[in-house]
Write a protein that holds these residues in place. Structure first.
Motif, PDB file in Angstrom:
ATOM      1  N   TRP A   1       0.641  -1.166  -0.072  1.00 24.69           N
ATOM      2  CA  TRP A   1      -0.049   0.126  -0.275  1.00 24.69           C
ATOM      3  C   TRP A   1       0.784   1.368  -0.097  1.00 24.69           C
ATOM      4  O   TRP A   1       1.988   1.310   0.397  1.00 24.69           O
ATOM      5  N   CYS A   2       0.322   2.380  -0.497  1.00 23.39           N
ATOM      6  CA  CYS A   2       1.082   3.802  -0.417  1.00 23.39           C
ATOM      7  C   CYS A   2       1.242   4.003   1.039  1.00 23.39           C
ATOM      8  O   CYS A   2       0.527   3.779   1.965  1.00 23.39           O
TER       9      CYS A   2
ATOM     10  N   CYS B   1      -1.511   4.903   3.722  1.00 25.36           N
ATOM     11  CA  CYS B   1      -3.023   4.648   3.244  1.00 25.36           C
ATOM     12  C   CYS B   1      -3.625   4.071   4.688  1.00 25.36           C
ATOM     13  O   CYS B   1      -2.976   3.338   5.329  1.00 25.36           O
TER      14      CYS B   1
ATOM     15  N   CYS C   1      -7.208  -2.510  -3.317  1.00 13.75           N
ATOM     16  CA  CYS C   1      -6.019  -2.427  -2.710  1.00 13.75           C
ATOM     17  C   CYS C   1      -6.501  -2.933  -1.358  1.00 13.75           C
ATOM     18  O   CYS C   1      -5.622  -3.811  -0.720  1.00 13.75           O
TER      19      CYS C   1
ATOM     20  N   ASN D   1     -13.077   4.224   1.039  1.00 15.51           N
ATOM     21  CA  ASN D   1     -12.345   5.331   0.682  1.00 15.51           C
ATOM     22  C   ASN D   1     -13.057   6.245  -0.234  1.00 15.51           C
ATOM     23  O   ASN D   1     -12.337   7.019  -0.882  1.00 15.51           O
TER      24      ASN D   1
ATOM     25  N   CYS E   1      -7.821   7.025   1.330  1.00 16.86           N
ATOM     26  CA  CYS E   1      -6.838   6.814   0.066  1.00 16.86           C
ATOM     27  C   CYS E   1      -6.181   7.952  -0.016  1.00 16.86           C
ATOM     28  O   CYS E   1      -6.552   9.065  -0.778  1.00 16.86           O
ATOM     29  N   VAL E   2      -4.859   7.871   0.435  1.00 13.02           N
ATOM     30  CA  VAL E   2      -4.086   9.292   0.460  1.00 13.02           C
ATOM     31  C   VAL E   2      -3.474   9.755  -1.025  1.00 13.02           C
ATOM     32  O   VAL E   2      -3.112  10.792  -1.262  1.00 13.02           O
TER      33      VAL E   2
HETATM   34  S1  SF4 Z   1      -6.346   2.734  -1.407  1.00 10.83           S
HETATM   35 FE1  SF4 Z   1      -5.023   4.601  -2.386  1.00 10.83          FE
HETATM   36  S2  SF4 Z   1      -3.611   4.875  -0.590  1.00 10.83           S
HETATM   37 FE2  SF4 Z   1      -4.113   2.961  -0.421  1.00 10.83          FE
HETATM   38  S3  SF4 Z   1      -2.731   1.585  -1.609  1.00 10.83           S
HETATM   39 FE3  SF4 Z   1      -4.736   1.938  -2.950  1.00 10.83          FE
HETATM   40  S4  SF4 Z   1      -4.070   3.911  -4.266  1.00 10.83           S
HETATM   41 FE4  SF4 Z   1      -2.725   3.595  -2.378  1.00 10.83          FE
END
Ligand code: SF4
Ligand SMILES: Cc1ncc(C[n+]2csc(CCOP(=O)(O)OP(=O)(O)O)c2C)c(N)n1
Length: 278
Positions: free
Chosen positions: A23-24, A27, A58, A128, A208-209
């Motif tokens: 994940w980013c 997140c 994700c 998100n 979701c940043v």
């Molecule tokens: S939900 Fe958004 S912040 Fe989280 S991993 Fe996926 S793209 Fe990245």
């Protein structure tokens, strides 16, 4: 002399796998993973007696990051796979997980019927308000005026739905909302949901940043524990009439018959394979 081996209680780390989440950074799903593993540790569920089931997204990567059994199913079908698993193996603790796109769009129909069937399992949705994995399209919980997607540059123009309201109307017997920024509070909600006998639904606001950077502000507007639900459907419905989506807590809990059909006979693998022959 017989030696009695004292087993140490499992900690949340014991429920995490060796895979590092992709994940980013920042997140919200990191906190939800922490909350789920904390809930498992709180209830001391034996790892071999539990399965986490997801769809695609994700958030749906969660099963790989836990050390319990897992199914990474196809998009929108977490609840179908989880239902089949729980019905076939009722002794397992089953947790279905995923995102708002997975659960409310392609999986929307399955969500309604899971609420209605009341199979004894827990569904955790990391909401998100966007499709994170496919780079930021609008989902069923995206506000109509969100202009952040190239596919809907002037907003979707379509009202989002309130997952708690849908769950309640469809017959879910436990309905709650948590926030990723409050992992301890979310762990408590998930543990309560797991202890509930029947279908329990926990929406977790999980920023979701990357595609919704403005959601980092949620930590300022979420009101922890403000939902005053309980056992009255009327009370829960009336709360939702003015709900802005940022209060957390248990909205509704009731007991009603759980769907748990008796298996008429144990099928062997050969029988199952034969049934698929053309
Ligand atoms: S939900 Fe958004 S912040 Fe989280 S991993 Fe996926 S793209 Fe990245
Ligand atoms: C049948 C099918 N349709 C579309 C896709 C593409 N797809 C993969 S993940 C996803 C959406 C995920 O969004 P969400 O469930 O909100 O999860 P997030 O990534 O935000 O956690 C889509 C449309 C797919 N994998 N399979």
């Amino acid at each position: 002399m017989d030696q009695v081996l004292q087993q140490k209680p499992l900690t949340f780390k014991d429920y995490k796998s060796d895979y590092k989440p992709v994940w980013c950074p920042g997140c919200g799903d990191f906190s939800v993973l922490a909350a789920i593993t904390k809930a498992l540790a709180e209830l001391q569920i034996p790892r071999e007696d539990c399965a986490v089931v997801s769809g695609i997204g994700c958030s749906s990567r969660i099963p790989a990051y836990t050390s319990v059994y897992g199914i990474h199913a196809i998009h929108g079908r977490a609840l179908a796979a989880a239902t089949g698993l729980k019905v076939a193996r009722p002794e397992l603790t089953v947790i279905a997980t995923g995102g708002d796109g997975d659960g409310f769009s392609i999986g929307g129909n399955h969500f309604l019927h899971a609420c209605r069937r009341n199979v004894d399992m827990t569904y955790v949705v990391m909401d998100n308000e966007v499709y994170g994995m496919t780079k930021g399209q609008a989902s069923p919980t995206t506000a109509s005026d969100w202009e952040g997607s190239k596919l809907t540059p002037h907003g979707t123009g379509v009202s989002p739905f309130n997952p708690l309201s849908i769950a309640l109307s469809a017959g879910a017997s436990f309905v709650a909302r948590g926030f990723a920024g409050d992992p301890n509070g979310s762990a408590k909600l998930i543990a309560q949901a797991m202890q509930h006998k029947g279908f329990s639904f926990v929406q977790i606001l999980s920023p979701c940043v990357t595609f919704r950077p403005e959601q980092t502000e949620w930590k300022k507007i979420v009101r922890k524990g403000e939902i005053e639900g309980g056992h009255s459907l009327a009370q829960a419905m009336s709360f939702l009439a003015t709900d802005d989506g940022f209060a957390t807590g248990i909205l509704y809990e009731t007991q009603r018959p759980v769907y748990a059909p008796e298996m008429s006979e144990k099928q062997g693998l050969a029988d199952i394979e034969a049934s698929f022959e053309l």
